[in-house]
Scaffold this active site. Structure first.
Site, PDB file in Angstrom:
ATOM      1  CG  ASP A   1      79.692  20.910 -57.414  1.00  0.00           C
ATOM      2  OD1 ASP A   1      79.164  19.845 -57.054  1.00  0.00           O
ATOM      3  OD2 ASP A   1      79.544  21.975 -56.767  1.00  0.00           O
TER       4      ASP A   1
ATOM      5  CG  HIS B   1      78.200  16.942 -52.966  1.00  0.00           C
ATOM      6  ND1 HIS B   1      79.508  17.023 -53.387  1.00  0.00           N
ATOM      7  CD2 HIS B   1      77.632  18.130 -53.293  1.00  0.00           C
ATOM      8  CE1 HIS B   1      79.713  18.199 -53.960  1.00  0.00           C
ATOM      9  NE2 HIS B   1      78.605  18.887 -53.908  1.00  0.00           N
TER      10      HIS B   1
ATOM     11  CG  ASP C   1      75.292  22.563 -53.648  1.00  0.00           C
ATOM     12  OD1 ASP C   1      76.097  23.160 -52.933  1.00  0.00           O
ATOM     13  OD2 ASP C   1      75.603  21.612 -54.400  1.00  0.00           O
TER      14      ASP C   1
ATOM     15  CB  THR D   1      78.553  30.723 -53.858  1.00  0.00           C
ATOM     16  OG1 THR D   1      77.435  31.335 -54.481  1.00  0.00           O
ATOM     17  CG2 THR D   1      79.355  30.057 -54.934  1.00  0.00           C
ATOM     18  CG  ASP D   2      81.094  31.255 -48.956  1.00  0.00           C
ATOM     19  OD1 ASP D   2      80.631  30.151 -48.632  1.00  0.00           O
ATOM     20  OD2 ASP D   2      82.310  31.490 -49.050  1.00  0.00           O
TER      21      ASP D   2
ATOM     22  CD  GLU E   1      75.518  27.182 -61.071  1.00  0.00           C
ATOM     23  OE1 GLU E   1      75.650  26.460 -60.084  1.00  0.00           O
ATOM     24  OE2 GLU E   1      75.881  28.384 -61.098  1.00  0.00           O
TER      25      GLU E   1
ATOM     26  CG  ASP F   1      68.498  34.696 -59.751  1.00  0.00           C
ATOM     27  OD1 ASP F   1      68.634  33.880 -58.819  1.00  0.00           O
ATOM     28  OD2 ASP F   1      68.422  35.923 -59.571  1.00  0.00           O
TER      29      ASP F   1
HETATM   30  N1  SAM Z   1      79.236  23.341 -52.089  1.00  0.00           N
HETATM   31  C1  SAM Z   1      79.619  24.676 -52.357  1.00  0.00           C
HETATM   32  C2  SAM Z   1      79.826  25.533 -51.136  1.00  0.00           C
HETATM   33  O1  SAM Z   1      79.117  25.358 -50.119  1.00  0.00           O
HETATM   34  O2  SAM Z   1      80.686  26.385 -51.191  1.00  0.00           O
HETATM   35  C3  SAM Z   1      78.719  25.290 -53.350  1.00  0.00           C
HETATM   36  C4  SAM Z   1      78.972  24.650 -54.663  1.00  0.00           C
HETATM   37  S1  SAM Z   1      78.172  25.193 -56.073  1.00  0.00           S
HETATM   38  C5  SAM Z   1      79.575  25.388 -57.126  1.00  0.00           C
HETATM   39  C6  SAM Z   1      77.539  26.824 -55.787  1.00  0.00           C
HETATM   40  C7  SAM Z   1      76.881  27.395 -57.028  1.00  0.00           C
HETATM   41  O3  SAM Z   1      75.829  28.306 -56.679  1.00  0.00           O
HETATM   42  C8  SAM Z   1      77.820  28.209 -57.927  1.00  0.00           C
HETATM   43  O4  SAM Z   1      78.122  27.484 -59.092  1.00  0.00           O
HETATM   44  C9  SAM Z   1      77.054  29.504 -58.211  1.00  0.00           C
HETATM   45  O5  SAM Z   1      77.171  29.920 -59.557  1.00  0.00           O
HETATM   46  C10 SAM Z   1      75.623  29.093 -57.830  1.00  0.00           C
HETATM   47  N2  SAM Z   1      74.722  30.222 -57.510  1.00  0.00           N
HETATM   48  C11 SAM Z   1      75.005  31.326 -56.771  1.00  0.00           C
HETATM   49  N3  SAM Z   1      73.927  32.130 -56.721  1.00  0.00           N
HETATM   50  C12 SAM Z   1      72.939  31.515 -57.437  1.00  0.00           C
HETATM   51  C13 SAM Z   1      71.588  31.854 -57.763  1.00  0.00           C
HETATM   52  N4  SAM Z   1      71.031  33.006 -57.326  1.00  0.00           N
HETATM   53  N5  SAM Z   1      70.877  30.992 -58.518  1.00  0.00           N
HETATM   54  C14 SAM Z   1      71.417  29.824 -58.970  1.00  0.00           C
HETATM   55  N6  SAM Z   1      72.690  29.459 -58.700  1.00  0.00           N
HETATM   56  C15 SAM Z   1      73.441  30.293 -57.944  1.00  0.00           C
END
Ligand code: SAM
Length: 275
Positions: A86, A62, A155, A157-158, A106, A137
């Site tokens: 988070d 972070h 930030d 997800t994969d 988010e 989204d």
């Molecule tokens: N630091 C983490 C990592 O690198 O694995 C990521 C943490 S954060 C929890 C990732 C967030 O991205 C998730 O909560 C997921 O729901 C969100 N996310 C995924 N696709 C998204 C989108 N198209 N728009 C907004 N949020 C999204």
């Protein structure tokens, strides 16, 4: 009896941690969400079997995903966070006194709720009056935003499910238009070892729109290979500190910022020659 959680980080590599408690398990409309207590890393947020953050090492990620782009910008006031449910990224952005508002976009409200309940050291900034949480989204949100933000932080997800598009050239084009004229973007772009192709793809996709694009790297013990990349683009200003670096974290310091874009040769080769 012992319980262990194992994340298959690639098809040939895994990280395993001993679990002392399962605090929360939920199937949300987007993903399977778990919060577990571990001996080695404290509480962990897991989405679809992939570790998102842990209480013990989250600061490494972070601090790098926020302070490097925020010091590249000469005067960040309006910041957008895509993903990051988070709250760790928002917590770090709030340390910059120039920031007046954060739009936190988010897709999955359940991640925000679980983090507020189980991860207070990460989510502690989410109720700050400068923060507005939008459960939608991030791709659609930026497509409909023009010339508003100083800094956008992805930030995510994969690159699976709703996050796939967050690494595309089309999405970086929306982000370019959503930024003001000296805007800066930063995206988490995975492990240079475990996901080399993704880093290269994101770097090339960002360069379709942004004249200045660089990569910075850092440690992240609970992510695949423990080594992480962040790709940063700028519409106008050079990729360096463009204001006084007057903030230090547990990892980020002025000297980290001074060397942030000074990459080891093997990463330079990857970016320049695609190998
Ligand atoms: N630091 C983490 C990592 O690198 O694995 C990521 C943490 S954060 C929890 C990732 C967030 O991205 C998730 O909560 C997921 O729901 C969100 N996310 C995924 N696709 C998204 C989108 N198209 N728009 C907004 N949020 C999204």
């Amino acid at each position: 009896m012992e319980f262990w959680f194992k994340e298959a980080q690639t098809k040939d590599l895994a990280l395993e941690v001993r679990v002392t408690d399962i605090l929360h398990l939920q199937q949300t409309p987007y993903q399977k969400l778990a919060v577990i207590e571990t001996v080695e890393y404290g509480r962990m947020l897991i989405l679809d079997g992939a570790i998102q953050c842990t209480e013990r090492d989250e600061f490494l990620y972070h601090e790098m995903i926020t302070h490097v782009p925020l010091f590249v910008h000469p005067n960040p006031q309006r910041v957008c966070v895509i993903g990051g449910g988070d709250g760790g990224t928002v917590r770090e952005i709030l340390k910059h006194p120039s920031v007046e508002e954060i739009k936190h976009v988010e897709i999955d409200g359940a991640v925000v709720e679980a983090s507020k309940k189980f991860l207070p050291t990460l989510s502690c900034g989410l109720d700050d009056p400068r923060v507005e949480i939008l459960i939608t989204d991030g791709i659609k949100y930026l497509e409909n935003t023009k010339g508003y933000f100083d800094v956008i932080i992805i930030d995510s997800t994969d690159p699976v499910g709703p996050a796939v598009g967050l690494f595309s050239a089309e999405f970086y084009g929306y982000a370019f238009k959503a930024l003001r004229e000296d805007g800066v973007i930063c995206a988490q772009t995975e492990s240079p070892f475990a996901n080399t192709k993704l880093l290269l793809k994101s770097w090339n996709n960002m360069r379709v729109h942004f004249p200045h694009v660089g990569v910075t790297i850092g440690y992240m013990p609970t992510y695949p290979t423990g080594f992480w990349s962040y790709t940063i683009g700028s519409k106008k200003v050079e990729l360096k500190a463009n204001r006084q670096v007057n903030l230090s974290g547990k990892y980020f310091t002025k000297s980290v910022m001074d060397k942030a874009f000074d990459l080891p040769p093997f990463i330079k080769d990857l970016l320049n020659n695609g190998q």
